[in-house]
Design a protein around this motif. Sequence first.
Motif, PDB file in Angstrom:
ATOM      1  N   TYR A  64       0.841  -1.206   0.000  1.00  0.00           N
ATOM      2  CA  TYR A  64       0.000   0.000   0.000  1.00  0.00           C
ATOM      3  C   TYR A  64       0.870   1.249   0.000  1.00  0.00           C
ATOM      4  O   TYR A  64       1.931   1.285   0.632  1.00  0.00           O
ATOM      5  CB  TYR A  64      -0.905   0.045   1.231  1.00  0.00           C
ATOM      6  N   ILE A  65       0.401   2.267  -0.705  1.00  0.00           N
ATOM      7  CA  ILE A  65       0.932   3.624  -0.595  1.00  0.00           C
ATOM      8  C   ILE A  65      -0.217   4.487  -0.117  1.00  0.00           C
ATOM      9  O   ILE A  65      -1.234   4.633  -0.813  1.00  0.00           O
ATOM     10  CB  ILE A  65       1.475   4.142  -1.935  1.00  0.00           C
ATOM     11  N   ILE A  66      -0.082   5.027   1.082  1.00  0.00           N
ATOM     12  CA  ILE A  66      -1.152   5.826   1.696  1.00  0.00           C
ATOM     13  C   ILE A  66      -0.633   7.255   1.854  1.00  0.00           C
ATOM     14  O   ILE A  66       0.373   7.477   2.537  1.00  0.00           O
ATOM     15  CB  ILE A  66      -1.561   5.250   3.064  1.00  0.00           C
ATOM     16  N   VAL A  67      -1.288   8.200   1.214  1.00  0.00           N
ATOM     17  CA  VAL A  67      -0.857   9.593   1.276  1.00  0.00           C
ATOM     18  C   VAL A  67      -1.920  10.434   1.985  1.00  0.00           C
ATOM     19  O   VAL A  67      -3.061  10.532   1.525  1.00  0.00           O
ATOM     20  CB  VAL A  67      -0.588  10.176  -0.123  1.00  0.00           C
TER      21      VAL A  67
ATOM     22  N   SER B  26      -7.747  23.081  -6.861  1.00  0.00           N
ATOM     23  CA  SER B  26      -7.113  21.898  -6.300  1.00  0.00           C
ATOM     24  C   SER B  26      -7.221  20.747  -7.291  1.00  0.00           C
ATOM     25  O   SER B  26      -8.288  20.492  -7.847  1.00  0.00           O
ATOM     26  CB  SER B  26      -7.789  21.508  -4.982  1.00  0.00           C
ATOM     27  N   ASP B  27      -6.124  20.046  -7.494  1.00  0.00           N
ATOM     28  CA  ASP B  27      -6.066  18.926  -8.435  1.00  0.00           C
ATOM     29  C   ASP B  27      -5.867  17.648  -7.633  1.00  0.00           C
ATOM     30  O   ASP B  27      -4.805  17.442  -7.037  1.00  0.00           O
ATOM     31  CB  ASP B  27      -4.914  19.171  -9.413  1.00  0.00           C
ATOM     32  N   THR B  28      -6.871  16.784  -7.618  1.00  0.00           N
ATOM     33  CA  THR B  28      -6.792  15.544  -6.843  1.00  0.00           C
ATOM     34  C   THR B  28      -7.030  14.297  -7.685  1.00  0.00           C
ATOM     35  O   THR B  28      -7.196  13.204  -7.141  1.00  0.00           O
ATOM     36  CB  THR B  28      -7.806  15.562  -5.682  1.00  0.00           C
ATOM     37  N   VAL B  29      -7.077  14.457  -9.008  1.00  0.00           N
ATOM     38  CA  VAL B  29      -7.276  13.305  -9.882  1.00  0.00           C
ATOM     39  C   VAL B  29      -6.163  13.272 -10.919  1.00  0.00           C
ATOM     40  O   VAL B  29      -6.008  14.212 -11.696  1.00  0.00           O
ATOM     41  CB  VAL B  29      -8.645  13.381 -10.593  1.00  0.00           C
ATOM     42  N   PRO B  30      -5.335  12.222 -10.979  1.00  0.00           N
ATOM     43  CA  PRO B  30      -5.391  11.062 -10.087  1.00  0.00           C
ATOM     44  C   PRO B  30      -4.977  11.424  -8.668  1.00  0.00           C
ATOM     45  O   PRO B  30      -4.499  12.530  -8.423  1.00  0.00           O
ATOM     46  CB  PRO B  30      -4.404  10.088 -10.723  1.00  0.00           C
ATOM     47  N   SER B  31      -5.157  10.475  -7.779  1.00  0.00           N
ATOM     48  CA  SER B  31      -4.855  10.707  -6.368  1.00  0.00           C
ATOM     49  C   SER B  31      -3.377  10.997  -6.160  1.00  0.00           C
ATOM     50  O   SER B  31      -2.526  10.693  -6.999  1.00  0.00           O
ATOM     51  CB  SER B  31      -5.245   9.482  -5.544  1.00  0.00           C
ATOM     52  N   MET B  32      -3.057  11.604  -5.020  1.00  0.00           N
ATOM     53  CA  MET B  32      -1.659  11.854  -4.675  1.00  0.00           C
ATOM     54  C   MET B  32      -0.879  10.532  -4.608  1.00  0.00           C
ATOM     55  O   MET B  32       0.271  10.450  -5.061  1.00  0.00           O
ATOM     56  CB  MET B  32      -1.551  12.568  -3.320  1.00  0.00           C
ATOM     57  N   ALA B  33      -1.513   9.495  -4.089  1.00  0.00           N
ATOM     58  CA  ALA B  33      -0.842   8.192  -3.969  1.00  0.00           C
ATOM     59  C   ALA B  33      -0.534   7.602  -5.334  1.00  0.00           C
ATOM     60  O   ALA B  33       0.532   7.007  -5.546  1.00  0.00           O
ATOM     61  CB  ALA B  33      -1.702   7.235  -3.161  1.00  0.00           C
TER      62      ALA B  33
ATOM     63  N   VAL C  89      -1.369  -0.967  -3.921  1.00  0.00           N
ATOM     64  CA  VAL C  89      -2.569  -0.126  -3.966  1.00  0.00           C
ATOM     65  C   VAL C  89      -2.271   1.250  -3.387  1.00  0.00           C
ATOM     66  O   VAL C  89      -1.700   1.360  -2.292  1.00  0.00           O
ATOM     67  CB  VAL C  89      -3.726  -0.785  -3.172  1.00  0.00           C
ATOM     68  N   GLY C  90      -2.642   2.289  -4.103  1.00  0.00           N
ATOM     69  CA  GLY C  90      -2.429   3.647  -3.626  1.00  0.00           C
ATOM     70  C   GLY C  90      -3.737   4.383  -3.405  1.00  0.00           C
ATOM     71  O   GLY C  90      -4.625   4.337  -4.258  1.00  0.00           O
ATOM     72  N   TYR C  91      -3.857   5.039  -2.266  1.00  0.00           N
ATOM     73  CA  TYR C  91      -5.049   5.858  -2.005  1.00  0.00           C
ATOM     74  C   TYR C  91      -4.713   6.986  -1.046  1.00  0.00           C
ATOM     75  O   TYR C  91      -3.677   6.969  -0.378  1.00  0.00           O
ATOM     76  CB  TYR C  91      -6.207   5.015  -1.471  1.00  0.00           C
TER      77      TYR C  91
END
Length: 352
Positions: free
Chosen positions: A88-91, A105-112, A127-129
């Motif tokens: 996992y990558i959790i940001v 604000s730009d959140t797509v794709p996620s920071m992870a 998995v990144g979220y």
Amino acid sequence: MNIKITGTGSYIPNVITKNADFHQHKFYNIDGSTFPQDNETTIEKFKAITGIKERRYLDEDLTTSQMAIIAAQKAIKASGTDPETLDYIIVAHNYGDVKFQSMQSDTVPSMATRVKYELQIKNPSCVGYDVLFGCPGWIEGMIQAQAFIRCGMAKKCLVIGAEALSRVVDKHDRDAMIFSDGAGAVVVEATEDTGGILCHSSATHSYEEANYIYFGKSNKAESPEDERYIKMNGRKIYEFALKHVPNAMKSCLENSGKSIDDLKKIFIHQANAKMDDAIIERFYKLYGKKAPENVTPMTIQELGNSSVATVPTLFDLVVKGEMKDQKLEKGDVVIFASVGAGMNINAIVYEY
């Protein structure tokens, strides 16, 4: 099986903004009225309350996810981890990527996802979220990572806290001087080594407290209505934190099986020096004790409040021996604790 941090990393931005740099700002109250004091008096009062002398802002060409990537690379290198083995990558963040002088604000794709892409990890099972949990977001990401590991869903996770608050502050709001930018990261994994995460606690108080921190219009009355900036009710937050955080820390420590005399360090969210000192004082008072000298490392004086990045950055600096009179030895028991938007509170008792 124990769950331990095996590598740490942080990114402290290069741009140093001192209190004197705010002398030419035009500050207004939330109702649009001008401050009764001159800027020099206002800034001196601010320093006396918060302890902040300067703060760090990211370079104009950087974003939150790029700071996260730098911190992540350092943590991965320190742990000796092959990035392809991360489960996992959790940001943790709050405002995504906001480019310099942008209101979006730009959140797509996620920071992870952006971190995983820049790390060039091919494994689709990594998995990144993202976690949106206010300032306690990095600790909450740690709590989730250890839960995944304990239940067998993961063996190794990368947990990052990154934020660029300088991109979302109202320059006409005195509270803008509190906020800063930065990133901190750790690799946490299952290990046969002793210690690690012993206990955690987490809570959301929203019945009356949900909007203590919010997005609102500029304090300058004639500013466009569609502009929104980070805002907070400082007095309410201060009272809330002093009432709830010491008890949350005490409950977590007691559930860990460790005593107050075992505790060596408290890594608390760098929100406000006066508030943090009061929280620690009340925490020890619950045990009828005074806080030991140097039990609470502090970076807020020079680095300001970088939200989710403060605790992992602080931990990284101490682990790497970069803070005077602060060090950790194997077996030391520490607490990670934070409070922030939500209003959320959490804590982890950890044996180094």
